[in-house]
Write a protein that holds these residues in place. Structure first.
Motif, PDB file in Angstrom:
ATOM      1  N   GLN A  39       0.849  -1.185   0.000  1.00 25.63           N
ATOM      2  CA  GLN A  39       0.000   0.000   0.000  1.00 25.63           C
ATOM      3  C   GLN A  39       0.879   1.227   0.000  1.00 25.63           C
ATOM      4  OE1 GLN A  39      -2.943   0.297   3.161  1.00 25.63           O
ATOM      5  NE2 GLN A  39      -4.234   1.546   1.834  1.00 25.63           N
ATOM      6  N   ALA A  40       0.834   1.948  -1.111  1.00 22.33           N
ATOM      7  CA  ALA A  40       1.591   3.191  -1.235  1.00 22.33           C
ATOM      8  C   ALA A  40       0.826   4.315  -0.539  1.00 22.33           C
ATOM      9  CB  ALA A  40       1.802   3.508  -2.702  1.00 22.33           C
ATOM     10  N   PRO A  41       1.517   5.396  -0.185  1.00 20.12           N
ATOM     11  CA  PRO A  41       0.858   6.505   0.492  1.00 20.12           C
ATOM     12  C   PRO A  41      -0.338   7.023  -0.303  1.00 20.12           C
ATOM     13  CG  PRO A  41       3.236   6.778   0.548  1.00 20.12           C
ATOM     14  CD  PRO A  41       2.964   5.606  -0.337  1.00 20.12           C
ATOM     15  N   GLY A  42      -1.485   7.103   0.334  1.00 19.79           N
ATOM     16  CA  GLY A  42      -2.670   7.646  -0.304  1.00 19.79           C
ATOM     17  C   GLY A  42      -3.342   6.742  -1.315  1.00 19.79           C
ATOM     18  N   LYS A  43      -2.890   5.476  -1.406  1.00 24.04           N
ATOM     19  CA  LYS A  43      -3.461   4.554  -2.388  1.00 24.04           C
ATOM     20  C   LYS A  43      -4.001   3.302  -1.705  1.00 24.04           C
ATOM     21  CE  LYS A  43      -0.547   6.058  -6.236  1.00 24.04           C
ATOM     22  NZ  LYS A  43       0.352   5.616  -7.345  1.00 24.04           N
ATOM     23  N   GLY A  44      -4.731   2.506  -2.449  1.00 28.03           N
ATOM     24  CA  GLY A  44      -5.271   1.270  -1.924  1.00 28.03           C
ATOM     25  C   GLY A  44      -4.263   0.136  -1.977  1.00 28.03           C
ATOM     26  N   LEU A  45      -4.693  -1.015  -1.486  1.00 28.82           N
ATOM     27  CA  LEU A  45      -3.833  -2.187  -1.511  1.00 28.82           C
ATOM     28  C   LEU A  45      -3.609  -2.669  -2.938  1.00 28.82           C
ATOM     29  CD1 LEU A  45      -5.105  -4.336   1.487  1.00 28.82           C
ATOM     30  CD2 LEU A  45      -2.817  -3.391   1.197  1.00 28.82           C
ATOM     31  N   GLU A  46      -2.389  -3.060  -3.217  1.00 29.88           N
ATOM     32  CA  GLU A  46      -2.018  -3.537  -4.543  1.00 29.88           C
ATOM     33  C   GLU A  46      -1.388  -4.918  -4.402  1.00 29.88           C
ATOM     34  OE1 GLU A  46       1.013  -2.282  -8.226  1.00 29.88           O
ATOM     35  OE2 GLU A  46       1.242  -1.414  -6.235  1.00 29.88           O
ATOM     36  N   TRP A  47      -1.961  -5.912  -5.077  1.00 33.23           N
ATOM     37  CA  TRP A  47      -1.346  -7.239  -5.103  1.00 33.23           C
ATOM     38  C   TRP A  47      -0.086  -7.187  -5.930  1.00 33.23           C
ATOM     39  CZ3 TRP A  47      -0.547 -10.131  -9.588  1.00 33.23           C
ATOM     40  CH2 TRP A  47      -0.002 -11.422  -9.378  1.00 33.23           C
ATOM     41  N   GLN A  82      12.421 -10.890  -2.485  1.00 36.31           N
ATOM     42  CA  GLN A  82      13.665 -10.237  -2.899  1.00 36.31           C
ATOM     43  C   GLN A  82      13.308  -9.134  -3.884  1.00 36.31           C
ATOM     44  OE1 GLN A  82      16.966 -10.751  -1.927  1.00 36.31           O
ATOM     45  NE2 GLN A  82      17.337  -8.908  -3.146  1.00 36.31           N
ATOM     46  N   MET A  83      13.689  -7.929  -3.557  1.00 35.16           N
ATOM     47  CA  MET A  83      13.344  -6.771  -4.380  1.00 35.16           C
ATOM     48  C   MET A  83      14.625  -6.137  -4.914  1.00 35.16           C
ATOM     49  SD  MET A  83      10.278  -5.111  -2.097  1.00 35.16           S
ATOM     50  CE  MET A  83      11.395  -4.492  -0.858  1.00 35.16           C
ATOM     51  N   ASN A  84      14.788  -6.145  -6.209  1.00 35.39           N
ATOM     52  CA  ASN A  84      15.955  -5.555  -6.865  1.00 35.39           C
ATOM     53  C   ASN A  84      15.521  -4.396  -7.752  1.00 35.39           C
ATOM     54  OD1 ASN A  84      17.539  -7.609  -5.717  1.00 35.39           O
ATOM     55  ND2 ASN A  84      17.230  -8.946  -7.488  1.00 35.39           N
ATOM     56  N   SER A  85      16.495  -3.588  -8.141  1.00 37.90           N
ATOM     57  CA  SER A  85      16.233  -2.449  -9.039  1.00 37.90           C
ATOM     58  C   SER A  85      15.056  -1.621  -8.544  1.00 37.90           C
ATOM     59  CB  SER A  85      15.968  -2.961 -10.467  1.00 37.90           C
ATOM     60  OG  SER A  85      17.063  -3.711 -10.944  1.00 37.90           O
ATOM     61  N   LEU A  86      15.082  -1.300  -7.280  1.00 37.99           N
ATOM     62  CA  LEU A  86      13.955  -0.592  -6.676  1.00 37.99           C
ATOM     63  C   LEU A  86      13.779   0.792  -7.268  1.00 37.99           C
ATOM     64  CD1 LEU A  86      14.406  -1.854  -3.047  1.00 37.99           C
ATOM     65  CD2 LEU A  86      12.289  -2.026  -4.349  1.00 37.99           C
ATOM     66  N   LYS A  87      12.520   1.195  -7.373  1.00 40.71           N
ATOM     67  CA  LYS A  87      12.146   2.491  -7.918  1.00 40.71           C
ATOM     68  C   LYS A  87      11.432   3.301  -6.841  1.00 40.71           C
ATOM     69  CE  LYS A  87      11.219   0.312 -12.403  1.00 40.71           C
ATOM     70  NZ  LYS A  87      10.199   0.104 -13.460  1.00 40.71           N
ATOM     71  N   ILE A  88      11.373   4.596  -7.051  1.00 46.79           N
ATOM     72  CA  ILE A  88      10.673   5.465  -6.100  1.00 46.79           C
ATOM     73  C   ILE A  88       9.217   5.027  -5.958  1.00 46.79           C
ATOM     74  CG2 ILE A  88       9.844   7.810  -5.736  1.00 46.79           C
ATOM     75  CD1 ILE A  88      12.511   8.797  -6.876  1.00 46.79           C
ATOM     76  N   ASP A  89       8.624   4.575  -7.051  1.00 50.69           N
ATOM     77  CA  ASP A  89       7.226   4.130  -7.023  1.00 50.69           C
ATOM     78  C   ASP A  89       7.010   2.857  -6.210  1.00 50.69           C
ATOM     79  OD1 ASP A  89       6.232   5.153 -10.402  1.00 50.69           O
ATOM     80  OD2 ASP A  89       6.504   6.260  -8.530  1.00 50.69           O
ATOM     81  N   ASP A  90       8.084   2.184  -5.818  1.00 48.34           N
ATOM     82  CA  ASP A  90       7.954   0.996  -4.962  1.00 48.34           C
ATOM     83  C   ASP A  90       7.781   1.360  -3.494  1.00 48.34           C
ATOM     84  OD1 ASP A  90      10.435  -0.571  -7.029  1.00 48.34           O
ATOM     85  OD2 ASP A  90       8.267  -0.901  -7.078  1.00 48.34           O
ATOM     86  N   THR A  91       7.888   2.633  -3.170  1.00 52.65           N
ATOM     87  CA  THR A  91       7.697   3.073  -1.791  1.00 52.65           C
ATOM     88  C   THR A  91       6.289   2.715  -1.322  1.00 52.65           C
ATOM     89  OG1 THR A  91       9.273   4.881  -1.972  1.00 52.65           O
ATOM     90  CG2 THR A  91       7.579   5.082  -0.264  1.00 52.65           C
ATOM     91  N   ALA A  92       6.216   1.955  -0.244  1.00 47.99           N
ATOM     92  CA  ALA A  92       4.925   1.465   0.254  1.00 47.99           C
ATOM     93  C   ALA A  92       5.148   0.688   1.547  1.00 47.99           C
ATOM     94  CB  ALA A  92       4.263   0.554  -0.776  1.00 47.99           C
ATOM     95  N   VAL A  93       4.043   0.382   2.210  1.00 47.88           N
ATOM     96  CA  VAL A  93       4.073  -0.613   3.279  1.00 47.88           C
ATOM     97  C   VAL A  93       3.782  -1.962   2.634  1.00 47.88           C
ATOM     98  CG1 VAL A  93       3.097  -1.376   5.457  1.00 47.88           C
ATOM     99  CG2 VAL A  93       3.306   1.066   4.992  1.00 47.88           C
TER     100      VAL A  93
END
Length: 112
Positions: A39-47, A82-93
């Motif tokens: 869940q990114a800031p201000g957004k819903g849950l994303e599978w 395992q999360m590689n090549s992380l992007k700013i858009d991956d910011t979330a809980v």
């Protein structure tokens, strides 16, 4: 009682890597399909990913395909991401899920 405890989040620069863990208890882990959602800031849950029980078949959302890898250790009752090549858009809980149960989440922040 079903318990899911995530860990491994943190602050990482774009392009970096993190490995999330989820320790499961209270159910038969080896028979359970498991999922990661976020869940990114201000957004819903994303599978974002699923791993099956018996044959560990994996599925990924397009947004993370080729960068994230889901896996499980049956002996440790632990799910990984395992999360590689992380992007700013991956910011979330990030949360692990089993059936209707979800852990408390772990914060991943991707920032320069």
């Amino acid at each position: 009682e079903v318990q899911l405890v995530e860990s491994g989040g943190g602050l990482v620069q774009p392009g970096g890597s993190l490995r999330l863990s989820c320790v499961a208890s209270g159910f038969t882990f080896m028979r359970a399909p498991m999922h990661w959602v976020r869940q990114a800031p201000g957004k819903g849950l994303e599978w974002i990913s699923t791993i099956s029980s018996r044959d560990s078949i994996t599925k990924y959302a397009d947004a993370v395909k080729g960068r994230f890898t889901i896996s499980r250790d049956m002996a440790k009752n632990t799910l990984y991401l395992q999360m590689n090549s992380l992007k700013i858009d991956d910011t979330a809980v990030y949360y692990c899920e089993y059936n209707v149960y979800r852990g408390q989440g772990t914060q991943v922040t991707v920032s320069s």
